[in-house]
Design an enzyme around this catalytic site. Structure first.
Site, PDB file in Angstrom:
ATOM      1  NE  ARG A 112      -2.188  -2.002   2.970  1.00 36.40           N
ATOM      2  CZ  ARG A 112      -2.720  -2.808   3.864  1.00 36.40           C
ATOM      3  NH1 ARG A 112      -4.009  -2.751   4.107  1.00 36.40           N
ATOM      4  NH2 ARG A 112      -1.995  -3.677   4.533  1.00 36.40           N
ATOM      5  CE  LYS A 159       2.664 -20.312  12.753  1.00 37.65           C
ATOM      6  NZ  LYS A 159       3.552 -19.339  13.382  1.00 37.65           N
ATOM      7  CG  ASP A 195       4.961 -25.767   9.610  1.00 36.38           C
ATOM      8  OD1 ASP A 195       6.105 -25.402   9.937  1.00 36.38           O
ATOM      9  OD2 ASP A 195       4.166 -26.283  10.392  1.00 36.38           O
ATOM     10  CG  HIS A 196       9.585 -21.560   9.372  1.00 42.56           C
ATOM     11  ND1 HIS A 196       8.625 -21.205  10.281  1.00 42.56           N
ATOM     12  CD2 HIS A 196      10.740 -21.626  10.081  1.00 42.56           C
ATOM     13  CE1 HIS A 196       9.164 -21.049  11.471  1.00 42.56           C
ATOM     14  NE2 HIS A 196      10.452 -21.311  11.387  1.00 42.56           N
ATOM     15  CE  LYS A 229      13.051 -24.533  11.758  1.00 42.98           C
ATOM     16  NZ  LYS A 229      13.959 -23.443  12.045  1.00 42.98           N
ATOM     17  CD  GLU A 248      10.480 -19.532  19.704  1.00 44.87           C
ATOM     18  OE1 GLU A 248      11.006 -18.745  18.909  1.00 44.87           O
ATOM     19  OE2 GLU A 248       9.271 -19.567  19.947  1.00 44.87           O
ATOM     20  CG  ASP A 277       3.394 -18.431  17.299  1.00 39.13           C
ATOM     21  OD1 ASP A 277       3.226 -17.977  16.155  1.00 39.13           O
ATOM     22  OD2 ASP A 277       4.482 -18.375  17.911  1.00 39.13           O
ATOM     23  CG  HIS A 326       6.208 -24.516  13.716  1.00 42.08           C
ATOM     24  ND1 HIS A 326       5.965 -24.342  12.378  1.00 42.08           N
ATOM     25  CD2 HIS A 326       6.412 -23.281  14.226  1.00 42.08           C
ATOM     26  CE1 HIS A 326       6.026 -23.046  12.101  1.00 42.08           C
ATOM     27  NE2 HIS A 326       6.284 -22.383  13.195  1.00 42.08           N
ATOM     28  CE  LYS A 379       7.100 -16.665  20.882  1.00 40.39           C
ATOM     29  NZ  LYS A 379       8.106 -16.985  19.863  1.00 40.39           N
TER      30      LYS A 379
HETATM   31  C1  BG6 Z   1       7.149 -18.958  14.034  1.00 38.17           C
HETATM   32  C2  BG6 Z   1       6.429 -18.436  15.238  1.00 38.17           C
HETATM   33  O1  BG6 Z   1       6.271 -19.691  13.222  1.00 38.17           O
HETATM   34  O2  BG6 Z   1       8.205 -19.794  14.437  1.00 38.17           O
HETATM   35  C3  BG6 Z   1       7.384 -17.690  16.151  1.00 38.17           C
HETATM   36  O3  BG6 Z   1       5.396 -17.553  14.833  1.00 38.17           O
HETATM   37  C4  BG6 Z   1       8.576 -18.552  16.488  1.00 38.17           C
HETATM   38  O4  BG6 Z   1       6.739 -17.269  17.338  1.00 38.17           O
HETATM   39  C5  BG6 Z   1       9.187 -19.138  15.226  1.00 38.17           C
HETATM   40  O5  BG6 Z   1       9.526 -17.749  17.158  1.00 38.17           O
HETATM   41  C6  BG6 Z   1      10.249 -20.144  15.571  1.00 38.17           C
HETATM   42  O6  BG6 Z   1      10.907 -20.522  14.397  1.00 38.17           O
HETATM   43  P1  BG6 Z   1      12.397 -21.003  14.424  1.00 38.17           P
HETATM   44  O7  BG6 Z   1      12.692 -21.381  13.011  1.00 38.17           O
HETATM   45  O8  BG6 Z   1      13.203 -19.836  14.922  1.00 38.17           O
HETATM   46  O9  BG6 Z   1      12.457 -22.150  15.365  1.00 38.17           O
END
Ligand code: BG6
Length: 511
Positions: free
Chosen positions: A50, A156, A185-186, A190, A224, A243, A248, A348
């Protein structure tokens, strides 16, 4: 920039092109691909957003992101200039048809210049509120119609609960076919997560014992060290269950527990994964307290420094009831896993960043060694370490040197870093490459997302109905609330991750 003649012309449209995800993840990943695996010779990134921005300003901003996040480090002028000529900006409102008309015209113009039809990838790197809107406008503009050539990528969170996930999937399905939809879903990108399949199904050694007969219990930890950082506004409406667990951790569970696939076809693997979710024993609303524990961090210490509690974080309500820690116990009702507990935990502000899956094998049926020999006996344990150390450790018993028969636990290790002379690409690099190759293996299908939400629904509902009275219930820098221990059956424990994390890096040509 390396180009690849086997890849067909591609236009990569990023909605939210001026945003954080584009800057931090998407363009650094595309840049790394351009230096490494290569991009099509005819390639364009069209950033749409935007705000008013010139091509030049966009490129400056994106170069800064590449400097910070590319695995090649600071980018040199020549490499950047070659790559940057493929980047351009289009200002537009995501809810105005004219934005999409302009996009269509721009794609057509590029195809004319290239003299070839191009794949069109539409990436929604926007706030989730736009996920249900953009596909409709793309559909109305006729940009989704061209089935094999158009694809849409969804970040996501895929929904906020089962109802909203079903609604979002319905909007997507009204405009695109499932094969055109790539839900990210990243974690699936990995290297170590992909290696779970390689480890299990490319080696005959473990599969025969990968079942209830030999495995006592499984833990999946995604811890984390960081707090919510600058994302308090988003996170306070999500919480750890939405989240991290819904996506994940459930994906990790699927990869550990799935049956062997017949082929490496995307749908074959995704069928096997969704079977795991269908086998998850439904949680009775009355039993939520016995299966799920939630926590929220209070003030404490992280890496030796004082850190504020969650409720003091920017963007978080001072009386927030949002959980920053979840631990769950679940069972899979099938022949392989009946009665084997799977314990999942994530949080976290835990003491350190560590993601690992621990497979705890059963004890031997009979201890034939003298009593004194086996003091400190530990049944074998296999740890699949996802991050920060990438590797696998098998813990077993060995004879301690000396005249007496004495047993001690020892470890056999595989480390990516030591074994392979190749860096691990960032997950986004792998995933964007797969979108371009039209390979959906590492992406979530609609039914998978819905099955995960369905299974978690009783927990979401019960927690929403009965807000916690004891938050914050763990101090930053600790392993979560005490109650997480109470989930474990007698004799089970959350494994300590120290053994892998403290492993010194090997010196040598690969270090
Ligand atoms: C994300 C979450 O999908 O994954 C975050 O929204 C989280 O809250 C993150 O910190 C963790 O990803 P990674 O790759 O750092 O383990």
């Amino acid at each position: 920039m390396k180009t690849n003649d086997h890849l067909e012309p591609t236009v990569f449209v990023i909605f939210g092109g001026a945003g954080d995800l584009t800057w931090r993840k998407l363009v650094p990943a595309l840049f790394d691909l351009s230096q490494d695996r290569s991009l099509p010779a005819e390639f364009a990134v069209l950033a749409v957003d935007r705000v008013a921005l010139s091509d030049q300003k966009l490129r400056q901003r994106l170069r800064d992101g590449v400097n910070q996040f590319s695995r090649f480090g600071q980018v040199r002028d020549a490499a950047w200039n070659q790559f940057a000529q493929h980047l351009s900006y289009q200002q537009g409102d995501f809810k105005k048809p004219r934005t999409y008309a302009a996009l269509g015209a721009q794609c057509a113009k590029l195809e004319k210049v290239w003299g070839a039809k191009a794949h069109r990838i539409f990436y929604m790197a926007t706030p989730p509120s736009m996920f249900g809107e953009i596909p409709k406008y793309l559909g109305q503009a006729g940009l989704a119609r061209d089935r094999p050539w158009a694809r849409i990528v969804v970040e996501k969170p895929i929904g906020y609960d089962l109802a909203s996930a079903l609604a979002l999937n319905a909007v997507l399905a009204a405009n695109f076919e499932e094969a055109q939809i790539f839900r990210i879903d990243h974690y699936l990108g990995k290297e170590t997560v992909q290696n779970i399949l390689a480890f299990r199904f490319a080696n005959p050694l473990f599969e025969p014992i990968w079942n209830r007969r030999y495995i006592d219990y499984v833990t999946i930890t995604v811890a984390e060290e960081v707090g919510v950082e600058h994302r308090g506004g988003y996170y306070d409406h999500a919480g750890a269950l939405r989240d991290m667990v819904q996506n994940h951790l459930m994906q990790l569970l699927c990869l550990v527990a799935m049956e062997p696939m017949v082929s490496f076809q995307a749908d074959e693997i995704r069928n096997k994964k969704v079977d795991v979710l269908h086998a998850a024993r439904p949680i009775d609303r009355d039993a939520v307290a016995q299966c799920a524990v939630r926590g929220q961090y209070g003030a404490g210490a992280s890496s030796g420094k004082k850190v504020p509690g969650y409720r003091e974080e920017e963007g978080v309500a001072p009386d927030s009831q949002t959980e920053t820690f979840v631990a769950l116990k679940l069972f899979l009702d099938n022949w392989r896993w009946q009665d084997v507990p799977f314990y999942l935990r994530t949080g976290k502000r835990l003491p350190r960043q560590v993601s690992e899956i621990s497979i705890q094998f059963r004890a031997v049926p009979h201890r034939s060694f003298p009593v004194g020999a086996s003091l400190g006996w530990h049944p074998s344990r296999l740890v699949l370490s996802i991050q920060p150390v990438e590797g696998i450790v098998l813990g077993f018993q060995a004879k301690y040197p000396g005249p007496k028969m004495q047993l001690r636990p020892v470890n056999m290790r595989f480390s990516y870093h030591e074994s392979f002379d190749a860096p691990s690409p960032d997950a986004y690099e792998t995933l964007l490459w797969d979108v371009m190759k039209n390979d959906a293996t590492l992406f979530m299908r609609a039914d998978q997302v819905e099955a995960a939400w369905r299974w978690l629904t009783p927990v979401l509902e019960v927690w929403a109905e009965a807000p916690p009275s004891d938050f914050p219930n763990y101090a930053a820098g600790t392993w979560g609330p005490e109650e997480a221990q109470g989930l474990l059956a007698c004799g089970h424990s959350w494994p300590s991750p120290t053994e892998l994390v403290d492993q010194p890096k090997k010196k040598g040509k690969n270090s």
